[in-house]
Design a protein around this motif. Structure first.
Motif, PDB file in Angstrom:
ATOM      1  N   PRO A  48       0.814  -1.229   0.000  1.00 30.07           N
ATOM      2  CA  PRO A  48       0.000   0.000   0.000  1.00 30.07           C
ATOM      3  C   PRO A  48       0.840   1.269   0.000  1.00 30.07           C
ATOM      4  O   PRO A  48       0.519   2.236  -0.710  1.00 30.07           O
ATOM      5  N   THR A  49       1.921   1.281   0.774  1.00 28.08           N
ATOM      6  CA  THR A  49       2.801   2.452   0.785  1.00 28.08           C
ATOM      7  C   THR A  49       3.481   2.626  -0.569  1.00 28.08           C
ATOM      8  O   THR A  49       3.583   3.744  -1.100  1.00 28.08           O
ATOM      9  N   LEU A  50       3.944   1.523  -1.157  1.00 23.01           N
ATOM     10  CA  LEU A  50       4.592   1.598  -2.459  1.00 23.01           C
ATOM     11  C   LEU A  50       3.619   2.067  -3.528  1.00 23.01           C
ATOM     12  O   LEU A  50       4.003   2.800  -4.453  1.00 23.01           O
ATOM     13  N   TYR A  51       2.372   1.646  -3.415  1.00 28.66           N
ATOM     14  CA  TYR A  51       1.345   2.079  -4.374  1.00 28.66           C
ATOM     15  C   TYR A  51       1.149   3.585  -4.299  1.00 28.66           C
ATOM     16  O   TYR A  51       1.109   4.286  -5.327  1.00 28.66           O
ATOM     17  N   THR A  52       1.043   4.122  -3.085  1.00 25.09           N
ATOM     18  CA  THR A  52       0.866   5.562  -2.916  1.00 25.09           C
ATOM     19  C   THR A  52       2.066   6.323  -3.463  1.00 25.09           C
ATOM     20  O   THR A  52       1.913   7.345  -4.142  1.00 25.09           O
ATOM     21  N   GLU A  53       3.276   5.819  -3.175  1.00 24.48           N
ATOM     22  CA  GLU A  53       4.481   6.479  -3.690  1.00 24.48           C
ATOM     23  C   GLU A  53       4.500   6.456  -5.217  1.00 24.48           C
ATOM     24  O   GLU A  53       4.891   7.439  -5.858  1.00 24.48           O
ATOM     25  N   LEU A  54       4.066   5.356  -5.801  1.00 26.74           N
ATOM     26  CA  LEU A  54       4.032   5.258  -7.251  1.00 26.74           C
ATOM     27  C   LEU A  54       3.050   6.264  -7.850  1.00 26.74           C
ATOM     28  O   LEU A  54       3.337   6.910  -8.862  1.00 26.74           O
TER      29      LEU A  54
END
Length: 330
Positions: free
Chosen positions: A154-160
């Motif tokens: 989820p954090t990586l998705y937001t950063e992307l």
């Protein structure tokens, strides 16, 4: 992402240094280079076919975004012997690997023919590799293998979503305003999917993330898996996304075709001693959905380079993210 320093593979000094390293590594095995190397260059790696008196060897240099592959090869050769090629030499710091020839790929061996029985045999072998590696994921993470476990995604998705450059916002290949809004609105649901995936209790392992017929060597009934530059520590079932999509494309199968379901179940059989089949199938569906984001992240990492040739492939990052709402292969 911040572009990391990358070697200039066209620099004669770099080439001479790599050739000297190859010659030294081969010499320790009683082999020597017998002709000019044949190159294949992509933004994420350089590969040389190296002729020797005892057959070809293959040298690979990874860019900073995929440099972990050399360290991963060392771990896989130790943890799953016989499932990958035993490296002739590795330089983990520089991201260099020298491998023996693995024979024909499954794609070459099939030569356009569609024989899914190979997949029915090799997917359980790949699952066995993942089960062998699962207790050792801390070592993989410490070696620099990317962390795409469900709790991280989820954090990586937001950063992307916040990476305008990687998603090519404002260009024809970037997301439309409507798709952008839908992707941002999906964050809570995506996080819920990741929590649900973790709750199935299947331990994380290595996830190849690009397992298709071009990345499997085949000799008789023996299979070995290679080209691990896209790999991450993740939910193991995410592998099925690319594998089943590639099989469906090659064989002309529609999503949900019984042949694809049989391959999915052949792969999942390795976990039936500790999970019921219905739960495993549900988990596979969720894993494939969240792995769409993993694929976009893998492409972003591979293209984290100043190489101008990256522009040819840059649309893969928003392209994969745009697949998030499309039908799954199974």
């Amino acid at each position: 992402m911040t572009t990391a320093p990358a070697p200039d593979w066209s620099d004669p000094l770099w080439r001479d240094g790599a050739l000297a390293w190859i010659a030294d590594a081969l010499g320790r095995h009683g082999r020597r280079v017998t002709g000019p190397v044949e190159p294949r260059v992509r933004p994420w790696s350089l590969v040389w076919r190296v002729p020797t008196g005892a057959g070809d060897a293959w040298f690979k240099a990874n860019n900073p975004g995929t440099r972990h592959e050399a360290a991963l090869l060392a771990e896989l050769a130790r943890l799953a012997p016989g499932q990958v090629l035993d490296p002739i030499a590795l330089d983990v710091r520089r991201g260099w690997s020298l491998l023996p020839d693995g024979g024909p790929s499954l794609r070459d061996a099939l030569a356009g023919q569609q024989d899914l029985s190979h997949w029915e045999r090799l997917l359980p072998r790949y699952a066995a590799l993942q089960l062998a590696v699962a207790p050792h994921v801390r070592a993989l993470l410490d070696a620099g293998v990317p962390d795409h476990r469900p709790q991280r995604l989820p954090t990586l998705y937001t950063e992307l979503l916040d990476d305008d450059a990687a998603l090519l916002r404002g260009t024809p290949d970037g997301p439309t305003a409507e798709s952008d809004e839908r992707l941002r609105a999906y964050r809570d649901e995506f996080a819920a999917l990741c929590r649900r995936l973790a709750e199935y209790g299947v331990p994380a392992s290595i996830q190849h993330d690009d397992l298709h017929d071009g990345n499997v060597f085949v000799t008789g009934d023996d299979y070995r898996f290679f080209d691990w530059g896209d790999a991450s520590v993740a939910h193991p079932f995410g592998t099925l996304l690319v594998t089943l999509r590639s099989v469906a494309y090659a064989a002309g199968l529609a999503p949900g075709d019984p042949a694809l379901l049989r391959l999915r179940d052949a792969y999942l059989e390795a976990w039936t001693d500790r999970h019921d089949r219905a739960s495993l199938r549900e988990a596979a569906g969720v894993a494939m959905r969240v792995t769409v984001v993993s694929r976009s992240l893998s492409w972003r990492r591979a293209l984290d380079t100043p190489d101008p040739a990256r522009a040819e492939y840059a649309a893969a990052v928003p392209g994969w993210l745009g697949e998030l709402f499309e039908p799954l292969p199974a």
